[in-house]
Design a protein around this motif. Structure first.
Motif, mmCIF file in Angstrom:
data_model
loop_
_atom_site.group_PDB
_atom_site.id
_atom_site.type_symbol
_atom_site.label_atom_id
_atom_site.label_comp_id
_atom_site.label_asym_id
_atom_site.label_seq_id
_atom_site.Cartn_x
_atom_site.Cartn_y
_atom_site.Cartn_z
ATOM 1 N N GLU A 20 0.830 -1.208 0.000
ATOM 2 C CA GLU A 20 0.000 0.000 0.000
ATOM 3 C C GLU A 20 0.867 1.261 0.000
ATOM 4 O OE1 GLU A 20 -2.602 -0.255 3.351
ATOM 5 O OE2 GLU A 20 -3.456 -2.186 2.719
ATOM 6 N N ASP A 23 2.440 1.841 -3.461
ATOM 7 C CA ASP A 23 1.515 2.439 -4.425
ATOM 8 C C ASP A 23 1.334 3.931 -4.178
ATOM 9 O OD1 ASP A 23 1.219 -0.063 -5.513
ATOM 10 O OD2 ASP A 23 -0.712 -0.482 -4.541
ATOM 11 N N ALA A 24 1.209 4.312 -2.895
ATOM 12 C CA ALA A 24 1.019 5.730 -2.563
ATOM 13 C C ALA A 24 2.240 6.550 -2.954
ATOM 14 C CB ALA A 24 0.728 5.881 -1.074
ATOM 15 N N ASP A 27 2.547 6.913 -6.818
ATOM 16 C CA ASP A 27 1.570 7.907 -7.295
ATOM 17 C C ASP A 27 2.089 9.334 -7.149
ATOM 18 O OD1 ASP A 27 -0.245 5.999 -8.053
ATOM 19 O OD2 ASP A 27 -1.484 6.158 -6.249
ATOM 20 N N ARG A 28 3.075 9.515 -6.272
ATOM 21 C CA ARG A 28 3.641 10.850 -6.038
ATOM 22 C C ARG A 28 5.045 10.969 -6.612
ATOM 23 N NH1 ARG A 28 -0.205 9.450 -2.844
ATOM 24 N NH2 ARG A 28 -1.615 10.998 -1.886
ATOM 25 N N GLU A 99 0.626 5.807 6.066
ATOM 26 C CA GLU A 99 0.665 6.508 4.777
ATOM 27 C C GLU A 99 0.854 8.005 4.969
ATOM 28 O OE1 GLU A 99 -2.232 7.378 0.946
ATOM 29 O OE2 GLU A 99 -2.210 5.347 1.824
ATOM 30 N N SER A 100 0.114 8.600 5.893
ATOM 31 C CA SER A 100 0.238 10.048 6.090
ATOM 32 C C SER A 100 1.614 10.406 6.626
ATOM 33 C CB SER A 100 -0.853 10.558 7.042
ATOM 34 O OG SER A 100 -0.755 9.937 8.312
ATOM 35 N N LEU A 103 4.191 10.079 3.720
ATOM 36 C CA LEU A 103 4.037 11.162 2.742
ATOM 37 C C LEU A 103 4.460 12.505 3.331
ATOM 38 C CD1 LEU A 103 0.699 10.164 0.982
ATOM 39 C CD2 LEU A 103 3.053 9.722 0.258
#
Length: 273
Positions: A20, A23-24, A27-28, A99-100, A103
């Protein structure tokens, strides 16, 4: 930017979260490396963990042991720990916030403002040989513990004799490692902000109590008998030397670098009970 992801082996939850996060990040527009074991679980192409020192950030998913595994192989690279374990002195991020947090770290890196906390490590040296840096502890012990085993030795701190005895071994711990092997051997808990190491004789016959010394002190353990001495760094990569042998332990030039939120030390302590 290049980010490495290391997940605890044989842990499907950790591997799923790694996928996961990958993928995140993709995407960035972040280049991602995944360690070979985790990549195999995700049917992806993986990278040797030894190459992660070329990353800008490494994400370790699992317990503190996973973070230390990443640190041994990605020497000096900032590591963000996602905690799937029970205590989490080093891994501060819960999986639901992974995730947060990752990122946010990517954004900070791109803004040249990545927050990193450094934790000192220790190295052992013998006649030109040098151990991998230890985030927790260096241990010098005999072939076996208990009756008939152990070592005869002297411990010197900055050249002065502190103890001469027989014991299963001698452990020198960082503040980070004070809650690990050191604690199980009756040593004190050390707050991570303190710049001290703990010298702890393991089941000594007539040794001294655990001793706190400055992290920049040189601790020398000299074995005096013919018994072999086994040196380990964070419990790994045992190196055997025939006695007598002189082992010098001092602060590593490269600290452990931890990115992301910092764990609450006292909250983590409460989980030990």
């Amino acid at each position: 930017m290049q980010t490495g992801i290391v997940a605890q082996r044989n842990n499907p939850r950790a591997a799923s979260l790694a996928g996961e996060l990958r993928d995140a990040l993709v995407d960035r527009d972040v280049e991602v490396r995944i360690d070979e074991s985790t990549a195999a679980a995700l049917d992806l192409s993986g990278s040797p963990i030894e190459t992660f020192d070329g990353c800008d950030l490494v994400v370790a998913i699992g317990g503190d042991g996973t973070l230390l595994f990443a640190a041994r192989n990605a020497d000096g690279t900032p590591i963000l720990g996602v905690n799937l374990g029970e205590v989490g002195f080093l891994n501060a991020v819960p999986p639901e916030d992974a995730e947060s947090a990752v990122l946010d770290a990517v954004g900070e890196f791109r803004a040249d403002d990545l927050s990193v906390r450094e934790a000192s490590r220790l190295v052992a040296r013998v006649d030109g040989w040098e151990s991998n840096p230890a985030a927790n502890e260096i241990v010098i012990q005999g072939d076996r513990r208990g009756h008939g085993g152990g070592l005869e030795y002297a411990v010197r701190v900055d050249g002065s004799v502190y103890s001469e005895s027989h014991a299963d071994g001698v452990l020198v711990s960082t503040p980070t490692g004070s809650t690990a092997y050191n604690l199980s051997e009756g040593g004190p808990i050390v707050h991570p902000d303190l710049e001290i190491a703990v010298v702890n004789e393991m089941c000594a016959r007539d040794g001294m109590p655990p001793f706190a010394v400055e992290l920049d002190a040189e601790v020398v353990v000299s074995t005096t008998g013919s018994e072999p001495a086994i040196i380990t760094s964070d419990g790994r990569e045992p190196r055997r030397f025939e006695g007598p042998v002189e082992v010098s332990i001092s602060r590593s030039e490269t600290p452990l670098r931890i990115a992301g939120p910092q764990s609450d030390f006292f909250e983590a302590l409460g989980k030990l009970s």
